[in-house]
Design an enzyme around this catalytic site. Sequence first.
Site, PDB file in Angstrom:
ATOM      1  N   GLU A   3      -4.124  25.594  65.977  1.00  0.00           N
ATOM      2  CA  GLU A   3      -2.977  25.307  65.101  1.00  0.00           C
ATOM      3  C   GLU A   3      -1.638  25.516  65.801  1.00  0.00           C
ATOM      4  O   GLU A   3      -0.653  24.837  65.501  1.00  0.00           O
ATOM      5  CB  GLU A   3      -3.024  26.208  63.864  1.00  0.00           C
ATOM      6  CG  GLU A   3      -1.816  26.012  62.981  1.00  0.00           C
ATOM      7  CD  GLU A   3      -1.872  26.814  61.711  1.00  0.00           C
ATOM      8  OE1 GLU A   3      -1.905  28.053  61.796  1.00  0.00           O
ATOM      9  OE2 GLU A   3      -1.887  26.214  60.638  1.00  0.00           O
ATOM     10  N   ASP A   4      -1.609  26.452  66.734  1.00  0.00           N
ATOM     11  CA  ASP A   4      -0.328  26.782  67.369  1.00  0.00           C
ATOM     12  C   ASP A   4       0.177  25.708  68.315  1.00  0.00           C
ATOM     13  O   ASP A   4       1.319  25.769  68.770  1.00  0.00           O
ATOM     14  CB  ASP A   4      -0.445  28.128  68.101  1.00  0.00           C
ATOM     15  CG  ASP A   4      -0.639  29.244  67.102  1.00  0.00           C
ATOM     16  OD1 ASP A   4       0.086  29.246  66.093  1.00  0.00           O
ATOM     17  OD2 ASP A   4      -1.534  30.083  67.308  1.00  0.00           O
ATOM     18  N   ARG A  21       7.396  34.585  68.397  1.00  0.00           N
ATOM     19  CA  ARG A  21       6.893  33.391  69.106  1.00  0.00           C
ATOM     20  C   ARG A  21       7.721  32.129  68.858  1.00  0.00           C
ATOM     21  O   ARG A  21       7.532  31.127  69.543  1.00  0.00           O
ATOM     22  CB  ARG A  21       5.455  33.100  68.653  1.00  0.00           C
ATOM     23  CG  ARG A  21       4.458  34.225  68.885  1.00  0.00           C
ATOM     24  CD  ARG A  21       4.034  34.288  70.339  1.00  0.00           C
ATOM     25  NE  ARG A  21       3.043  35.323  70.544  1.00  0.00           N
ATOM     26  CZ  ARG A  21       1.738  35.152  70.361  1.00  0.00           C
ATOM     27  NH1 ARG A  21       1.277  33.987  69.966  1.00  0.00           N
ATOM     28  NH2 ARG A  21       0.917  36.149  70.574  1.00  0.00           N
ATOM     29  N   LEU A  42      -5.050  37.405  73.222  1.00  0.00           N
ATOM     30  CA  LEU A  42      -3.919  38.275  72.854  1.00  0.00           C
ATOM     31  C   LEU A  42      -4.208  39.000  71.548  1.00  0.00           C
ATOM     32  O   LEU A  42      -4.860  38.466  70.659  1.00  0.00           O
ATOM     33  CB  LEU A  42      -2.658  37.426  72.679  1.00  0.00           C
ATOM     34  CG  LEU A  42      -2.172  36.666  73.914  1.00  0.00           C
ATOM     35  CD1 LEU A  42      -1.051  35.711  73.529  1.00  0.00           C
ATOM     36  CD2 LEU A  42      -1.720  37.648  74.994  1.00  0.00           C
ATOM     37  N   ARG A  79      -0.113  30.975  76.547  1.00  0.00           N
ATOM     38  CA  ARG A  79      -0.583  29.903  75.670  1.00  0.00           C
ATOM     39  C   ARG A  79       0.171  28.584  75.864  1.00  0.00           C
ATOM     40  O   ARG A  79      -0.175  27.581  75.252  1.00  0.00           O
ATOM     41  CB  ARG A  79      -0.487  30.356  74.203  1.00  0.00           C
ATOM     42  CG  ARG A  79      -1.266  31.636  73.924  1.00  0.00           C
ATOM     43  CD  ARG A  79      -1.566  31.824  72.464  1.00  0.00           C
ATOM     44  NE  ARG A  79      -2.326  30.687  71.951  1.00  0.00           N
ATOM     45  CZ  ARG A  79      -2.535  30.457  70.655  1.00  0.00           C
ATOM     46  NH1 ARG A  79      -2.045  31.276  69.758  1.00  0.00           N
ATOM     47  NH2 ARG A  79      -3.238  29.411  70.264  1.00  0.00           N
ATOM     48  N   HIS A 135       2.613  35.697  62.852  1.00  0.00           N
ATOM     49  CA  HIS A 135       3.145  34.393  62.446  1.00  0.00           C
ATOM     50  C   HIS A 135       3.524  34.392  60.969  1.00  0.00           C
ATOM     51  O   HIS A 135       2.964  35.153  60.177  1.00  0.00           O
ATOM     52  CB  HIS A 135       2.088  33.291  62.654  1.00  0.00           C
ATOM     53  CG  HIS A 135       1.844  32.914  64.075  1.00  0.00           C
ATOM     54  ND1 HIS A 135       0.566  32.834  64.614  1.00  0.00           N
ATOM     55  CD2 HIS A 135       2.694  32.574  65.077  1.00  0.00           C
ATOM     56  CE1 HIS A 135       0.662  32.462  65.886  1.00  0.00           C
ATOM     57  NE2 HIS A 135       1.933  32.303  66.189  1.00  0.00           N
ATOM     58  N   ASP A 174      -6.952  32.076  74.213  1.00  0.00           N
ATOM     59  CA  ASP A 174      -6.614  31.931  72.790  1.00  0.00           C
ATOM     60  C   ASP A 174      -6.728  30.492  72.290  1.00  0.00           C
ATOM     61  O   ASP A 174      -6.273  30.191  71.182  1.00  0.00           O
ATOM     62  CB  ASP A 174      -5.180  32.442  72.551  1.00  0.00           C
ATOM     63  CG  ASP A 174      -5.116  33.965  72.570  1.00  0.00           C
ATOM     64  OD1 ASP A 174      -5.669  34.585  71.653  1.00  0.00           O
ATOM     65  OD2 ASP A 174      -4.533  34.527  73.521  1.00  0.00           O
ATOM     66  N   CYS A 195      -5.327  29.247  61.746  1.00  0.00           N
ATOM     67  CA  CYS A 195      -5.200  29.168  63.202  1.00  0.00           C
ATOM     68  C   CYS A 195      -6.267  28.267  63.838  1.00  0.00           C
ATOM     69  O   CYS A 195      -6.080  27.734  64.920  1.00  0.00           O
ATOM     70  CB  CYS A 195      -5.324  30.554  63.812  1.00  0.00           C
ATOM     71  SG  CYS A 195      -4.405  31.834  62.961  1.00  0.00           S
TER      72      CYS A 195
HETATM   73  N1  GLY Z   1      -4.429  35.909  69.575  1.00  0.00           N
HETATM   74  C1  GLY Z   1      -3.648  34.901  68.994  1.00  0.00           C
HETATM   75  C2  GLY Z   1      -2.261  34.952  69.466  1.00  0.00           C
HETATM   76  O1  GLY Z   1      -1.752  36.035  69.714  1.00  0.00           O
HETATM   77  O2  GLY Z   1      -1.615  33.967  69.617  1.00  0.00           O
END
Ligand code: GLY
Length: 262
Positions: A69-70, A136, A22, A89, A167, A64, A254
């Site tokens: 980290e996400d 997000r 992304l 994701r 973020h 991704d 990240c």
């Molecule tokens: N490419 C990282 C994200 O959009 O989550």
Amino acid sequence: MRSYSFTHAITRKPSASIVAGLRAVDTGAPDLGLMQRHHADYVAALRSTGATVVELDALEAFPDSVFVEDTALCLPEGAVVMRPGAPSRLGEAAEMAPHLRALYSDVERIAGAESFIEGGDILTTETEILVGRSARTNAAGIEELTRLVTPWGHRVREVFTPPGVLHFKTDCSLLDGETILSTARLAASGCFAGYRVILVAEGEEACANTIRFNDLVIMPAGFPKTRERLDQAGYQVAEIGNSECAKLDGGMSCLSLRFSPS
Ligand code: GLY
């Protein structure tokens, strides 16, 4: 333990599918070979501080997934598996859960169908957990996180990620117990009142996503004015190439989960 002292980190190798990652603006496909070299430098920098770094295999199904980290928030008392707001994701979080269970006795998860939250929107300081509402991360996700971490003794404060910024931590980083590195646009919101703030230099906003990991401040390479500010403030700085992750709006935070399970 200080909020920037860590015994462990988890990273995931970039996959060939990273070209489909992304991005807000398409500036060209990332070069996998170069990203792998940068990633190896990043892992070496983490290890140089004495921490144990778990390197997970690449996940081709999730372009991704290098941005681990996400997928979770890792605190000393336990880990919380996130519910990413980007549909492509969502499955990354479930892939991370067993690796956290191997290291923690308490692993919770954000479960509500309407709850979305990504680790990139969460900044843990010595005294509180700041969570930026963003495209997000929504109010339901923040509410659920608050319910899970309050019994562990943590205080969550909802803040806002600037419009158009992926973020919250795209625009800020913790440098030590009292100090935040921030872009001027985020600091202007007043969300860091009570902290010492070092601003990134004008035109160098892309280096606000940096990490403090034990003795090191690990920042993306190529931001000399901000580097000078950090040197002058007395930090030990390591620069890591980030040209390929930057094409996907990714940065230093990240690429790892950083924690000390108790
Ligand atoms: N490419 C990282 C994200 O959009 O989550």
